[in-house]
Enzyme design. Sequence first.
Site, PDB file in Angstrom:
ATOM      1  NE  ARG A 165      -3.990  -2.276   0.498  1.00  0.00           N
ATOM      2  CZ  ARG A 165      -3.906  -3.437  -0.002  1.00  0.00           C
ATOM      3  NH1 ARG A 165      -2.873  -3.658  -0.756  1.00  0.00           N
ATOM      4  NH2 ARG A 165      -5.113  -4.051   0.225  1.00  0.00           N
ATOM      5  CD  GLU A 204      -5.887   0.855   1.941  1.00  0.00           C
ATOM      6  OE1 GLU A 204      -5.639  -0.387   2.484  1.00  0.00           O
ATOM      7  OE2 GLU A 204      -6.639   1.041   1.045  1.00  0.00           O
ATOM      8  CB  SER A 259      -8.461  -1.777   4.569  1.00  0.00           C
ATOM      9  OG  SER A 259      -9.066  -3.082   3.805  1.00  0.00           O
TER      10      SER A 259
END
Length: 342
Positions: free
Chosen positions: A168, A338, A242
């Site tokens: 990520r 994130e 998420s």
Amino acid sequence: MQVQENFSLKKLNTFGIDVTAKYFATFNTVEKINELLDFNKHQTPNAKPQTIILGGGSNILFTKKFDGLVLKNEIKGIKIIKEDEHYVYVQCAAGENWHQFVLYCINNNFAGVENLSLIPGNVGASPMQNIGAYGVELKEVFYALEAFHLTEKRIHHFTLNDCEFGYRESVFKKKYKNQFIITNVIFKLNKIPHFNTSYGAIEQELEKMDVKELSIKVISDAVINIRTSKLPDPSKIGNAGSFFKNPEVTHSILDILYSKFPGIVGYNLPNGNVKLAAGWLIEQCGFKGYRKGDAGCHEKQALVLVNYGKANGDEIFNLSEMIITSVKEKFGVVLEREVNII
Ligand code: FAD
Ligand code: EPU
């Protein structure tokens, strides 16, 4: 050039946060970006102009009104630029929808992105955080990209190594944060598929579907089934997937945690560390299904924060702070967000 003032971004972010941008415009060519940046510079001659690039708005949380120019990327087009016996190199413009691009690949038998089916957003944002799902990351099919530098006002070329992809992560989220507009991405796709069914949930879904023969379409269908069964649909409940990353810990930390919490969920990484399931940690802290006002933690997936309707960005952000504090107190593990916070 059409610039709108005090423009509502509510429909342009999947959290459905009701904020405005001082200025808003779309662009479908590099020339238009230039004009719009000049416009923005003239509005704030004595200060550094503020600009945000928006794709599908599916990984962003607006916590306040944006006092600058929001530029929405609408550059379109997909073309094959070269091919050989094994690979096809496809250039896709940044404003194309990611899942539509995946479907294009499946329809043409170009393998590699099928496990990344149904991820919301645009192609231009896919390298930002090296999108990943069900055992595959973007970097595995990435070849190169072009990006426009906001102040130098010219196109730069980035190879796989230049992008410094991680879990990520990429240079565009770190050292080049807010410096570039990605304009197109070139993918290296397989003519001969290598099916990746390593992720447990895919194997189970394929069994459930009673699949006799694997194909990229079948894998895509399995991924779509899994995703729709547990992830909330942003058109029904605001969310950005998420909210946190899954944290990485060493094996010795895992051993200590395991002795206290034998149910802890983790996956071995090639570097010898372990990735913990943040959803499990959050659930153990009692947040799964938690709701305060319209901000909440999804009832089927604790890693996903949701807006039931009228929550503002601060309320979602404050809930994320509560979760970070609680997970840190119980497990000594620090969760990292994130989602991009504005
Ligand atoms: P945006 O939210 O518009 O932007 C994200 C960031 O990228 C912002 O900082 C923005 O400024 C920047 N940006 C966007 N476009 C450009 C550009 N052209 N040039 C430079 N900067 C740009 N992600 C995963 O990795 N895996 C998943 O499985 C996954 N599942 C999800 C499920 C749901 C239900 C949702 C809502 C989200 C999910 N996500 C997942 C997160 C999200 O879909 C991805 O991060 C996606 O790539 C974001 O694309 P976007 O166009 O919506 O980006
Ligand atoms: N779990 C719980 N409780 C929960 C949620 C999860 O205990 O409420 C545990 C379960 O044991 C489950 C495990 O966590 O088996 C893993 O859950 P899941 O398979 O749903 O995956 P995840 O780790 O929560 C990650 C990505 C997703 C990606 C999926 C599939 C991150 C931060 N998230 O989620 O990406 O789609 O794996 O590969 O890495 C995103 O980035 O936005 C995103 C949705």
